[in-house]
Design a protein around this motif. Structure first.
Motif, PDB file in Angstrom:
ATOM      1  N   GLU A   1       2.234   4.406 -10.216  1.00  0.00           N
ATOM      2  CA  GLU A   1       3.084   4.500  -9.270  1.00  0.00           C
ATOM      3  C   GLU A   1       2.838   5.706  -8.068  1.00  0.00           C
ATOM      4  O   GLU A   1       2.641   6.687  -8.713  1.00  0.00           O
ATOM      5  CB  GLU A   1       4.544   5.040  -9.891  1.00  0.00           C
ATOM      6  CG  GLU A   1       5.723   4.767  -8.722  1.00  0.00           C
ATOM      7  CD  GLU A   1       7.007   4.919  -9.274  1.00  0.00           C
ATOM      8  OE1 GLU A   1       7.564   3.796  -9.825  1.00  0.00           O
ATOM      9  OE2 GLU A   1       7.535   6.115  -9.320  1.00  0.00           O
TER      10      GLU A   1
ATOM     11  N   THR B   1      -0.283  -5.344  -6.805  1.00  0.00           N
ATOM     12  CA  THR B   1       0.650  -4.021  -6.074  1.00  0.00           C
ATOM     13  C   THR B   1       1.946  -4.603  -5.614  1.00  0.00           C
ATOM     14  O   THR B   1       2.120  -5.619  -5.055  1.00  0.00           O
ATOM     15  CB  THR B   1      -0.191  -3.242  -4.991  1.00  0.00           C
ATOM     16  OG1 THR B   1      -1.226  -2.887  -5.730  1.00  0.00           O
ATOM     17  CG2 THR B   1       0.631  -2.019  -4.777  1.00  0.00           C
ATOM     18  N   ARG B   2       3.121  -3.839  -6.326  1.00  0.00           N
ATOM     19  CA  ARG B   2       4.347  -4.468  -5.728  1.00  0.00           C
ATOM     20  C   ARG B   2       5.280  -3.048  -5.159  1.00  0.00           C
ATOM     21  O   ARG B   2       5.046  -2.047  -5.631  1.00  0.00           O
ATOM     22  CB  ARG B   2       5.179  -4.813  -6.960  1.00  0.00           C
ATOM     23  CG  ARG B   2       4.501  -6.142  -7.534  1.00  0.00           C
ATOM     24  CD  ARG B   2       4.752  -7.150  -6.739  1.00  0.00           C
ATOM     25  NE  ARG B   2       4.065  -8.670  -7.684  1.00  0.00           N
ATOM     26  CZ  ARG B   2       2.928  -8.952  -7.344  1.00  0.00           C
ATOM     27  NH1 ARG B   2       1.965  -8.371  -6.657  1.00  0.00           N
ATOM     28  NH2 ARG B   2       2.710 -10.174  -7.884  1.00  0.00           N
ATOM     29  N   THR B   3       6.186  -3.542  -4.299  1.00  0.00           N
ATOM     30  CA  THR B   3       7.418  -2.556  -3.932  1.00  0.00           C
ATOM     31  C   THR B   3       8.614  -3.425  -3.943  1.00  0.00           C
ATOM     32  O   THR B   3       8.550  -4.624  -3.827  1.00  0.00           O
ATOM     33  CB  THR B   3       6.982  -2.007  -2.542  1.00  0.00           C
ATOM     34  OG1 THR B   3       7.875  -0.847  -2.198  1.00  0.00           O
ATOM     35  CG2 THR B   3       7.184  -2.955  -1.516  1.00  0.00           C
TER      36      THR B   3
ATOM     37  N   LEU C   1       1.501  -4.145   2.354  1.00  0.00           N
ATOM     38  CA  LEU C   1       2.671  -3.799   1.861  1.00  0.00           C
ATOM     39  C   LEU C   1       3.203  -2.502   2.873  1.00  0.00           C
ATOM     40  O   LEU C   1       2.417  -1.850   3.296  1.00  0.00           O
ATOM     41  CB  LEU C   1       2.624  -3.288   0.309  1.00  0.00           C
ATOM     42  CG  LEU C   1       2.678  -4.270  -0.525  1.00  0.00           C
ATOM     43  CD1 LEU C   1       2.718  -3.639  -1.918  1.00  0.00           C
ATOM     44  CD2 LEU C   1       3.703  -5.097  -0.417  1.00  0.00           C
TER      45      LEU C   1
ATOM     46  N   GLN D   1       4.936   0.926   3.749  1.00  0.00           N
ATOM     47  CA  GLN D   1       4.560   2.186   3.006  1.00  0.00           C
ATOM     48  C   GLN D   1       5.955   3.019   3.017  1.00  0.00           C
ATOM     49  O   GLN D   1       5.878   4.046   2.453  1.00  0.00           O
ATOM     50  CB  GLN D   1       3.402   2.935   3.999  1.00  0.00           C
ATOM     51  CG  GLN D   1       2.160   2.362   4.178  1.00  0.00           C
ATOM     52  CD  GLN D   1       1.280   3.150   4.823  1.00  0.00           C
ATOM     53  OE1 GLN D   1       1.418   4.701   5.311  1.00  0.00           O
ATOM     54  NE2 GLN D   1       0.121   2.343   5.716  1.00  0.00           N
TER      55      GLN D   1
ATOM     56  N   PRO E   1       8.594   3.146  -3.449  1.00  0.00           N
ATOM     57  CA  PRO E   1       7.218   3.496  -4.228  1.00  0.00           C
ATOM     58  C   PRO E   1       6.795   1.985  -4.329  1.00  0.00           C
ATOM     59  O   PRO E   1       7.018   0.994  -4.180  1.00  0.00           O
ATOM     60  CB  PRO E   1       7.855   3.984  -5.448  1.00  0.00           C
ATOM     61  CG  PRO E   1       9.209   3.324  -5.775  1.00  0.00           C
ATOM     62  CD  PRO E   1       9.774   3.686  -4.206  1.00  0.00           C
ATOM     63  N   TRP E   2       5.403   2.217  -4.586  1.00  0.00           N
ATOM     64  CA  TRP E   2       4.334   1.278  -4.711  1.00  0.00           C
ATOM     65  C   TRP E   2       4.304   1.344  -6.480  1.00  0.00           C
ATOM     66  O   TRP E   2       3.802   2.453  -6.768  1.00  0.00           O
ATOM     67  CB  TRP E   2       3.061   1.231  -4.156  1.00  0.00           C
ATOM     68  CG  TRP E   2       3.045   0.897  -2.664  1.00  0.00           C
ATOM     69  CD1 TRP E   2       3.988   0.701  -2.005  1.00  0.00           C
ATOM     70  CD2 TRP E   2       2.027   0.653  -2.012  1.00  0.00           C
ATOM     71  NE1 TRP E   2       3.759   0.373  -0.763  1.00  0.00           N
ATOM     72  CE2 TRP E   2       2.614   0.366  -0.524  1.00  0.00           C
ATOM     73  CE3 TRP E   2       0.653   1.043  -1.969  1.00  0.00           C
ATOM     74  CZ2 TRP E   2       1.530   0.236   0.443  1.00  0.00           C
ATOM     75  CZ3 TRP E   2      -0.227   0.964  -0.845  1.00  0.00           C
ATOM     76  CH2 TRP E   2       0.499   0.596   0.467  1.00  0.00           C
ATOM     77  N   ARG E   3       4.149   0.287  -7.044  1.00  0.00           N
ATOM     78  CA  ARG E   3       3.572   0.018  -8.647  1.00  0.00           C
ATOM     79  C   ARG E   3       2.438  -0.744  -8.488  1.00  0.00           C
ATOM     80  O   ARG E   3       2.429  -1.828  -8.147  1.00  0.00           O
ATOM     81  CB  ARG E   3       4.745  -0.236  -9.351  1.00  0.00           C
ATOM     82  CG  ARG E   3       5.697   0.742  -9.640  1.00  0.00           C
ATOM     83  CD  ARG E   3       6.816   0.470 -10.529  1.00  0.00           C
ATOM     84  NE  ARG E   3       7.828   1.541 -10.662  1.00  0.00           N
ATOM     85  CZ  ARG E   3       9.085   1.378 -11.385  1.00  0.00           C
ATOM     86  NH1 ARG E   3       9.207   0.295 -11.971  1.00  0.00           N
ATOM     87  NH2 ARG E   3       9.944   2.256 -11.452  1.00  0.00           N
TER      88      ARG E   3
END
Length: 385
Positions: free
Chosen positions: A248, A273-275, A295, A297, A301-303
């Motif tokens: 993360e 990658t997800r948010t 994605l 910014q 958070p990004w996971r």
């Protein structure tokens, strides 16, 4: 390793051998000596579980030759190892220079996937310890999401019914029950537990269920308690838990975070990658796509689908979803009944870390020790032979 839950259930903990490069029987046997046995010795235990990944050529040989099966089982026993689960998600070529979306082939609309899975079940029935209640085989969540027209979905549905019939026949023949768990994964036809209920609900729970990967669950921003309740309400058993952590980036706009993420964007494996934006999950198919503008910014958070070692943190300011894994373990095993009895540590990414470890056996042993401590912290007792 084995643990006893308060309800009397034996819970098996091991690690997945897909971290090792071996796609013939000689290589599989060799890795037991060069990797798995040293891991057991590092842990100081007399018995260690190993979730074998057996590529299609290995399964073909074992399914056709009872002598080879007996030799493999003897090798396991001689080295203090046991197998109650197989990872049948990758079919072959898992350590090629580039794997990416090829890992989803053949999918469940292809006859080869059904045949491979049933052969894995037959092999596992022969490898199971005599006192093991059952075995499990994990597999992909039907297919990558595209292309998936209705006719392919219907072909896969028929294959699942044939899988159920084949597993029932295997149990009648051998007396050993093998369950197959479909593993929701970001980007696939089934990437969330809600999709699992929609696509897999109503199947025979004695034969088919879910392989719950805690990394995937975290990447999709699913809440463990909600996800587990959803599966239970739908009658979908968790036949296997893959104990894994995602990476993360709390603030993906931070230059230090982006630099650290760049070092994880490697060419072999897919790193979805997800948010989450106002409760809705948005994603791209690979970390490099996210870093190149796919994605936002600044929305949260990004996971990243990058299986990080359980016991340590990645390069700061990145962190892992180990806390989420802890909640999954508590949800499955922290109550009055054990809702899963097979746990597999599946960190297959050691070789593609920015700094691969010089001591792989030590790293795997440390992960298993981390998992052991979480289980005993939930009240389970180590069951020594």
């Amino acid at each position: 390793m084995r643990f006893l839950h308060a309800d009397g259930t034996t819970v098996h903990l091991g690690y997945c051998s897909n971290v090792h490069q071996a796609e013939d029987l000689k290589g599989v046997v060799s890795q037991l000596a060069s990797h798995a046995e040293p891991v057991r010795e590092r842990l100081g235990v007399d018995r260690l579980g190993i979730g074998l990944w057996l590529a299609r050529p290995v399964v073909t040989e074992l399914a056709a030759d009872t002598g080879s099966l007996k030799r493999l089982k003897a090798e396991l026993r001689a080295r203090g190892l046991e197998t109650v689960t197989l990872n049948a998600f990758p079919y072959a070529g898992f350590h090629r220079e580039v794997v990416k979306k090829d890992v989803y082939l053949p999918d469940w609309a292809d006859e080869a996937r059904l045949e491979y899975t049933l052969d894995c079940a037959r092999v596992l029935a022969a490898l199971l310890p005599d006192d093991a209640e059952r075995g499990s085989v994990s597999t992909l969540p039907l297919a990558w999401r595209t292309p998936w027209p209705d006719w392919r979905a219907e072909t896969a549905r028929r294959a699942l019914h044939r899988l159920t019939t084949g597993l029932a026949a295997l149990e009648a023949w051998t007396g050993r029950r093998i369950r197959v768990g479909f593993e929701p994964e970001p980007g696939c036809v089934v990437e969330t537990t809600a999709q699992a209920v929609r696509e897999l609900g109503g199947l025979d729970p004695d034969r088919l269920g879910i392989c719950l990967d805690a990394c995937h669950l975290a990447v999709q921003f699913e809440r463990p308690a909600t996800a587990l309740r959803r599966l239970a309400d739908a009658g979908l058993p968790v036949v296997k838990l893959q104990a894994s952590c995602a990476v993360e980036a709390h603030d993906p706009a931070d230059p230090a975070a982006r630099a650290a993420l760049r070092r994880l964007a490697e060419p072999r494996f897919l790193h979805q990658t997800r948010t989450a934006i106002v409760g809705t999950v948005h994603g791209v198919d690979d970390l490099s796509d996210a870093l190149d503008g796919g994605l936002p910014q600044t929305t949260g958070p990004w996971r990243v689908h990058f299986h990080a070692p359980l016991h340590t943190e990645p390069e700061p300011p990145l962190r892992t979803t180990a806390d989420q894994l802890g909640r999954v373990l508590a949800g499955l095993l922290g109550g009055p009944s054990a809702d899963c009895d097979h746990i597999e540590v599946e960190t297959y990414t050691w070789s593609v870390l920015p700094e691969p470890p010089a001591d792989l056996a030590g790293g795997i042993a440390a992960e298993l020790a981390w998992a052991r401590d979480r289980l005993t912290g939930l009240g389970l007792k180590e069951d020594h032979p």
